[in-house]
Motif scaffolding. Structure first.
Motif, mmCIF file in Angstrom:
data_model
loop_
_atom_site.group_PDB
_atom_site.id
_atom_site.type_symbol
_atom_site.label_atom_id
_atom_site.label_comp_id
_atom_site.label_asym_id
_atom_site.label_seq_id
_atom_site.Cartn_x
_atom_site.Cartn_y
_atom_site.Cartn_z
ATOM 1 N N LEU A 329 0.832 -1.205 0.000
ATOM 2 C CA LEU A 329 0.000 0.000 0.000
ATOM 3 C C LEU A 329 0.867 1.257 0.000
ATOM 4 O O LEU A 329 0.403 2.345 -0.365
ATOM 5 C CB LEU A 329 -0.921 0.017 1.229
ATOM 6 C CG LEU A 329 -1.989 -1.090 1.321
ATOM 7 C CD1 LEU A 329 -2.745 -0.969 2.629
ATOM 8 C CD2 LEU A 329 -2.933 -1.045 0.129
ATOM 9 N N TRP A 333 1.560 1.403 -4.623
ATOM 10 C CA TRP A 333 0.178 1.868 -4.584
ATOM 11 C C TRP A 333 -0.423 1.942 -5.988
ATOM 12 O O TRP A 333 0.070 2.635 -6.864
ATOM 13 C CB TRP A 333 0.118 3.234 -3.911
ATOM 14 C CG TRP A 333 -1.239 3.889 -3.911
ATOM 15 C CD1 TRP A 333 -1.566 5.080 -4.479
ATOM 16 C CD2 TRP A 333 -2.428 3.391 -3.304
ATOM 17 N NE1 TRP A 333 -2.896 5.365 -4.264
ATOM 18 C CE2 TRP A 333 -3.451 4.339 -3.547
ATOM 19 C CE3 TRP A 333 -2.751 2.239 -2.586
ATOM 20 C CZ2 TRP A 333 -4.746 4.173 -3.091
ATOM 21 C CZ3 TRP A 333 -4.045 2.075 -2.136
ATOM 22 C CH2 TRP A 333 -5.027 3.018 -2.386
ATOM 23 N N GLN A 336 -5.229 -0.080 -4.571
ATOM 24 C CA GLN A 336 -5.701 -1.351 -4.015
ATOM 25 C C GLN A 336 -6.797 -1.141 -2.965
ATOM 26 O O GLN A 336 -6.895 -0.087 -2.341
ATOM 27 C CB GLN A 336 -4.543 -2.123 -3.348
ATOM 28 C CG GLN A 336 -3.415 -2.510 -4.276
ATOM 29 C CD GLN A 336 -2.268 -1.531 -4.175
ATOM 30 O OE1 GLN A 336 -2.480 -0.325 -4.253
ATOM 31 N NE2 GLN A 336 -1.060 -2.044 -4.002
ATOM 32 N N LYS A 337 -7.594 -2.198 -2.795
ATOM 33 C CA LYS A 337 -8.594 -2.200 -1.739
ATOM 34 C C LYS A 337 -7.920 -2.438 -0.392
ATOM 35 O O LYS A 337 -6.721 -2.679 -0.310
ATOM 36 C CB LYS A 337 -9.637 -3.285 -2.008
ATOM 37 C CG LYS A 337 -10.466 -3.049 -3.264
ATOM 38 C CD LYS A 337 -11.490 -4.146 -3.448
ATOM 39 C CE LYS A 337 -12.334 -3.902 -4.696
ATOM 40 N NZ LYS A 337 -13.339 -4.985 -4.893
ATOM 41 N N ALA A 338 -8.728 -2.382 0.652
ATOM 42 C CA ALA A 338 -8.196 -2.584 2.003
ATOM 43 C C ALA A 338 -7.645 -4.001 2.160
ATOM 44 O O ALA A 338 -8.105 -4.953 1.525
ATOM 45 C CB ALA A 338 -9.290 -2.326 3.026
ATOM 46 N N ASN A 340 -7.132 -7.165 4.596
ATOM 47 C CA ASN A 340 -7.669 -7.783 5.803
ATOM 48 C C ASN A 340 -6.566 -8.526 6.548
ATOM 49 O O ASN A 340 -5.856 -9.348 5.963
ATOM 50 C CB ASN A 340 -8.792 -8.761 5.444
ATOM 51 C CG ASN A 340 -10.013 -8.046 4.883
ATOM 52 O OD1 ASN A 340 -10.432 -7.018 5.409
ATOM 53 N ND2 ASN A 340 -10.575 -8.571 3.806
ATOM 54 N N VAL A 346 -8.100 -4.119 9.660
ATOM 55 C CA VAL A 346 -8.084 -3.702 8.258
ATOM 56 C C VAL A 346 -7.058 -2.597 8.072
ATOM 57 O O VAL A 346 -6.958 -1.677 8.892
ATOM 58 C CB VAL A 346 -9.482 -3.191 7.828
ATOM 59 C CG1 VAL A 346 -9.438 -2.617 6.421
ATOM 60 C CG2 VAL A 346 -10.492 -4.327 7.902
ATOM 61 N N GLN A 348 -5.769 0.227 5.187
ATOM 62 C CA GLN A 348 -6.091 0.851 3.906
ATOM 63 C C GLN A 348 -5.424 2.218 3.805
ATOM 64 O O GLN A 348 -5.111 2.866 4.807
ATOM 65 C CB GLN A 348 -7.608 0.969 3.726
ATOM 66 C CG GLN A 348 -8.311 1.787 4.796
ATOM 67 C CD GLN A 348 -9.813 1.721 4.655
ATOM 68 O OE1 GLN A 348 -10.542 1.558 5.625
ATOM 69 N NE2 GLN A 348 -10.311 1.849 3.438
ATOM 70 N N ARG A 349 -5.218 2.616 2.562
ATOM 71 C CA ARG A 349 -4.588 3.913 2.299
ATOM 72 C C ARG A 349 -5.678 4.942 2.026
ATOM 73 O O ARG A 349 -6.564 4.724 1.196
ATOM 74 C CB ARG A 349 -3.644 3.795 1.104
ATOM 75 C CG ARG A 349 -2.923 5.064 0.749
ATOM 76 C CD ARG A 349 -1.739 4.761 -0.147
ATOM 77 N NE ARG A 349 -1.128 5.982 -0.659
ATOM 78 C CZ ARG A 349 0.128 6.079 -1.044
ATOM 79 N NH1 ARG A 349 0.923 5.010 -0.976
ATOM 80 N NH2 ARG A 349 0.613 7.211 -1.513
ATOM 81 N N GLN A 350 -5.579 6.069 2.714
ATOM 82 C CA GLN A 350 -6.578 7.127 2.564
ATOM 83 C C GLN A 350 -5.880 8.473 2.538
ATOM 84 O O GLN A 350 -5.277 8.887 3.538
ATOM 85 C CB GLN A 350 -7.589 7.101 3.721
ATOM 86 C CG GLN A 350 -8.463 5.852 3.788
ATOM 87 C CD GLN A 350 -9.408 5.872 4.974
ATOM 88 O OE1 GLN A 350 -9.232 6.661 5.924
ATOM 89 N NE2 GLN A 350 -10.423 5.014 4.939
#
Length: 359
Positions: A329, A333, A336-338, A340, A346, A348-350
């Protein structure tokens, strides 16, 4: 005439650990009596003990299954502890996995008392299923030992792991592909406050067995140790002998040496990661991907692993492949989805930040 070389070796190993424990014990007592260096003395109350009062001798327990390694350890503790003014006791854990396990536990208690250890206890446990039978039994055993140490006020618990056990642990870590920390094997000192001590990590299994034989100490050979259903048993009876046949003698010593070198490296990288973590978080405490990207992979992945564990991922279930996926991530990058992770965590990139939380 002195003791047999094997007996001398196990006693020396235990004596060194007991000396360390005594030093730590007296250091703590002095700090409690005088106050921590540099601490503010806000209370006008006098010291609880008079200056000439000697601290109560520490209690050291041996975890004993009745096997050769732990019986040798118990005999060495029983011999050395009184000479150093240390109280010595023992604990045996009944896993309840074999018929008659309670009877064997009672026999171990009797043998430990015959050696002069006191207090001696047997702790019965219920072994779950999480992580497989070996891991579940280990978790139950350490929980029982922790409880015994707290109940009896023990300073430390001695464990009979040998150099052969260390070699097996390194190979198991290598097979899992879990990185440098996994290759570092078992630490000589571990547990909360350094509770667990392993005096025999530089001694081979044969030395412990020989020490029992020359002292006429009865030992119990756990059938699980030769049961091919267990991974460590297969490694012990098939894997390591095959390696020695292929590579020659000295494999066990080399693997144990690898463990120590890996531990030194892992400790240094962990310290680096601990210092770097504060520099890659924003004002809200979120991990900044650009700053993580600039770190060496070994340091960055340690920060990611620590963040995942803090979010609730069980450390024992968090493998290298999990951390590699989270690392992508940052380094690869592509929207991609989160990801698990174990423990319903979880990642994830935000907006240029890496968010790791409970899903």
């Amino acid at each position: 005439m002195g003791p047999h070389p094997a007996v001398a070796a196990i006693r020396l190993a235990v004596r060194r650990v007991l000396h360390d424990l005594l030093t730590e014990h007296h250091t703590r007592h002095s700090a409690e009596h005088n106050g921590a260096p540099g601490s503010a003395q806000t209370s006008p109350e006098p010291p609880r003990t008079a200056p000439h009062t000697r601290p109560q001798p520490p209690l050291v327990l041996v975890a004993c299954s009745g096997g050769a390694d732990s019986m040798a350890l118990a005999s060495a503790l029983a011999f050395e502890a009184p000479r150093l003014g240390i109280r010595a006791g023992g604990v045996t854990v009944d896993h309840g996995l074999q018929p008659g396990s309670d009877t064997r536990a009672a026999e171990v208690v009797l043998r430990l008392r015959e050696l002069g250890l006191d207090p001696v206890e047997s702790a019965a446990v219920t072994v779950g299923r999480d992580g497989g039978p070996e891991a579940a039994a280990r978790d139950a055993r350490y929980a029982a030992l922790d409880a015994a140490a707290e109940r009896l006020g023990a300073t430390a618990i001695l464990l009979g792991h040998t150099r052969d056990d260390q070699a097996e642990t390194v190979l198991l870590g290598l097979a899992r592909g879990s990185g440098t920390r996994s290759l570092s094997g078992m630490a000589a000192v571990s547990g909360a406050g350094g509770r667990y001590r392993r005096p025999f990590l530089e001694l081979d299994r044969q030395t412990a067995r020989k020490a029992c034989m020359v002292q006429s100490l009865p030992v119990w050979d756990d059938p699980h140790n030769s049961d091919p259903a267990y991974t460590r048993s297969r490694l012990r009876h098939e894997g390591l002998p095959a390696l020695e046949k292929c590579l020659g003698k000295g494999v066990v010593e080399a693997l144990a040496r690898t463990a120590q070198l890996s531990r030194d490296d892992a400790d240094a990288l962990d310290a680096w990661a601990g210092q770097a973590e504060a520099t890659v978080r924003d004002a809200a405490g979120l991990l900044e991907c650009a700053k993580l990207y600039a770190l060496p992979p070994a340091v960055r992945r340690r920060i990611l692993r620590r963040a995942a564990i803090e979010a609730g991922a069980p450390a024992g279930s968090l493998f290298a492949r999990h951390i590699e996926e989270v690392d992508r991530l940052i380094t690869g990058w592509r929207g991609q989805k989160a990801i698990n992770l174990p423990g319903k965590v979880v990642a994830q990139r935000q907006g240029g930040r890496l968010v790791i939380r409970q899903g």
